[in-house]
Design an enzyme around this catalytic site. Structure first.
Site, mmCIF file in Angstrom:
data_model
loop_
_atom_site.group_PDB
_atom_site.id
_atom_site.type_symbol
_atom_site.label_atom_id
_atom_site.label_comp_id
_atom_site.label_asym_id
_atom_site.label_seq_id
_atom_site.Cartn_x
_atom_site.Cartn_y
_atom_site.Cartn_z
ATOM 1 N N HIS A 170 -7.025 56.261 2.440
ATOM 2 C CA HIS A 170 -7.379 57.213 3.505
ATOM 3 C C HIS A 170 -6.247 57.085 4.534
ATOM 4 O O HIS A 170 -6.409 56.485 5.591
ATOM 5 C CB HIS A 170 -8.735 56.835 4.092
ATOM 6 C CG HIS A 170 -9.357 57.870 4.988
ATOM 7 N ND1 HIS A 170 -8.687 58.981 5.452
ATOM 8 C CD2 HIS A 170 -10.610 57.954 5.515
ATOM 9 C CE1 HIS A 170 -9.490 59.699 6.223
ATOM 10 N NE2 HIS A 170 -10.664 59.101 6.267
ATOM 11 N N LYS B 152 -19.964 75.859 -10.923
ATOM 12 C CA LYS B 152 -20.121 76.584 -12.196
ATOM 13 C C LYS B 152 -19.219 76.004 -13.282
ATOM 14 O O LYS B 152 -19.052 76.596 -14.340
ATOM 15 C CB LYS B 152 -19.783 78.063 -11.994
ATOM 16 C CG LYS B 152 -20.650 78.764 -10.979
ATOM 17 C CD LYS B 152 -20.165 80.201 -10.780
ATOM 18 C CE LYS B 152 -20.782 80.833 -9.558
ATOM 19 N NZ LYS B 152 -20.061 82.062 -9.156
ATOM 20 N N ARG C 216 -10.177 65.996 0.340
ATOM 21 C CA ARG C 216 -11.005 64.784 0.174
ATOM 22 C C ARG C 216 -11.708 64.907 -1.173
ATOM 23 O O ARG C 216 -12.250 65.967 -1.502
ATOM 24 C CB ARG C 216 -12.018 64.648 1.299
ATOM 25 C CG ARG C 216 -13.026 63.537 1.001
ATOM 26 C CD ARG C 216 -13.855 63.159 2.179
ATOM 27 N NE ARG C 216 -13.075 62.419 3.157
ATOM 28 C CZ ARG C 216 -13.612 61.789 4.191
ATOM 29 N NH1 ARG C 216 -14.918 61.815 4.381
ATOM 30 N NH2 ARG C 216 -12.862 61.130 5.050
ATOM 31 N N ARG D 218 -15.769 63.473 10.905
ATOM 32 C CA ARG D 218 -14.560 63.253 11.696
ATOM 33 C C ARG D 218 -13.313 63.842 11.054
ATOM 34 O O ARG D 218 -12.563 64.592 11.685
ATOM 35 C CB ARG D 218 -14.303 61.740 11.898
ATOM 36 C CG ARG D 218 -15.092 61.110 12.998
ATOM 37 C CD ARG D 218 -15.436 59.686 12.615
ATOM 38 N NE ARG D 218 -16.368 59.753 11.524
ATOM 39 C CZ ARG D 218 -17.702 59.832 11.688
ATOM 40 N NH1 ARG D 218 -18.198 59.740 12.880
ATOM 41 N NH2 ARG D 218 -18.512 59.962 10.665
ATOM 42 N N THR D 219 -13.066 63.494 9.786
ATOM 43 C CA THR D 219 -11.788 63.859 9.170
ATOM 44 C C THR D 219 -11.662 65.380 9.035
ATOM 45 O O THR D 219 -10.613 65.948 9.331
ATOM 46 C CB THR D 219 -11.671 63.180 7.784
ATOM 47 O OG1 THR D 219 -12.017 61.810 7.944
ATOM 48 C CG2 THR D 219 -10.276 63.279 7.225
#
Ligand code: CP
Length: 310
Positions: free
Chosen positions: A138, A88, A110, A60-61
């Site tokens: 959030h 890496k 995120r 969703r986000t």
């Protein structure tokens, strides 16, 4: 009403004033009409480049931010950590500074670590928007949740909202508590005692371990997912027992002498915290939340884009 936010970045709801939230809602009202028109795009951010940097899974986000950016005519860059040089050993700051060297103005991030967005905001010049950092905040989820309550009940002030489930591991819970309280709602948390942090009462929320009492008290129930990926030990015997005590089903909902709104931030675990007949019922506004996410994120990006000039 003011026309600019008091913050340069959106790291958490805790940094926003009531006027900031009202400005975001008023701006989202306008964008909601835009995205319901046949021509859904506006040129507002056509000179702005935005990087979506996701170090954790999202449906969703991530899609909602990307749609919001494209509706505003921004240039969009999507970065997935699993297919990058992070694998890496490159550090977060080095990764982001390399992206910014390509003339990126805003970063939507995120990350699994609480505080990662604040760290980034303190160390780079671009505007940072938190799309969820660990168990911390959030903020755009809380804004779209409160916006959806306002849309369905007319106002958030004075409403009683129960947040049910895994409060301990939830960034949605903390951001919702802060946002709803700023808007004048009363907030209760409910769930197994093992999943409700001891400090939570210090935030001024009520605590109720009995789900039926919480449902009888509230106007809105926001059902949270059990975040098994963040749980290193067992907090309850089994998902079946969790669902028997804290799952919202039609029988529980129908036994109330009133209609309450049902919310869920997603992703849903059907049959655990909520049954399908409740999630898909006419009391559920789960898909309204998803729809409103685009308008809210357009508003946040539009208002913060002004800060890239400062
Ligand atoms: N509500 C929410 O943050 O969903 P995603 O994890 O799918 O983005």
């Amino acid at each position: 009403m003011k026309t600019a936010l008091s913050v340069k970045h959106l790291v958490g709801i805790k940094d926003l004033t009531l006027s900031d939230i009202e400005l975001i809602f008023a701006t989202a009202d306008n964008f909601k009409s835009v995205i319901n028109r046949p021509i859904k795009k506006v040129p507002s951010l056509r000179d702005v480049t935005i990087a979506n940097i996701f170090f954790e899974n999202s449906t969703r986000t991530r899609i909602s931010f990307e749609l919001a950016e494209r509706r505003l005519s921004a240039d969009v860059l999507n970065f997935s950590a699993s297919a990058s040089s992070v694998k890496k050993g490159e550090t977060l700051i080095d990764t982001v500074k390399n992206i910014l060297a390509m003339k990126v103005d805003m970063v939507v991030m995120r990350h699994s670590s609480a505080g990662a967005c604040k760290f980034l905001a303190d160390n780079i010049d671009a505007v940072v928007v938190n799309a969820g950092d660990g168990t911390h905040e959030h903020p755009t989820q809380a804004l779209l949740d409160a916006f959806s309550i306002r849309e369905n009940l007319g106002n958030v002030k004075g409403k009683k909202v129960a947040i049910v489930g895994d409060i301990m591991h939830s960034r949605v819970a903390l951001s919702n508590i802060l946002c709803l309280q700023k808007l004048g709602a009363e907030v209760m948390v409910s769930g197994p005692p093992t999943l409700i942090p001891k400090y939570i009462s210090a935030l001024g929320v009520k605590v109720e371990y009995d789900l039926m009492k919480a449902l009888q008290w509230c106007d809105v129930a926001n059902m949270l997912r059990i975040q098994l990926e963040r749980q290193d030990i067992k907090y309850f015997p089994s998902t079946r027992e969790y669902s028997m005590q804290y799952g919202l089903n039609k029988q529980r909902l129908d036994s109330l002498k009133k209609k309450i709104l049902i919310m869920h931030p997603g992703p849903i675990n059907r049959g655990v915290e909520i049954t399908s007949d409740v999630a898909d019922s006419d009391q559920s506004i789960i898909l309204d939340q998803v729809e409103n996410g685009v308008a809210i994120r357009m508003a946040v990006l539009y208002l913060l884009a002004a800060k890239t000039q400062e």
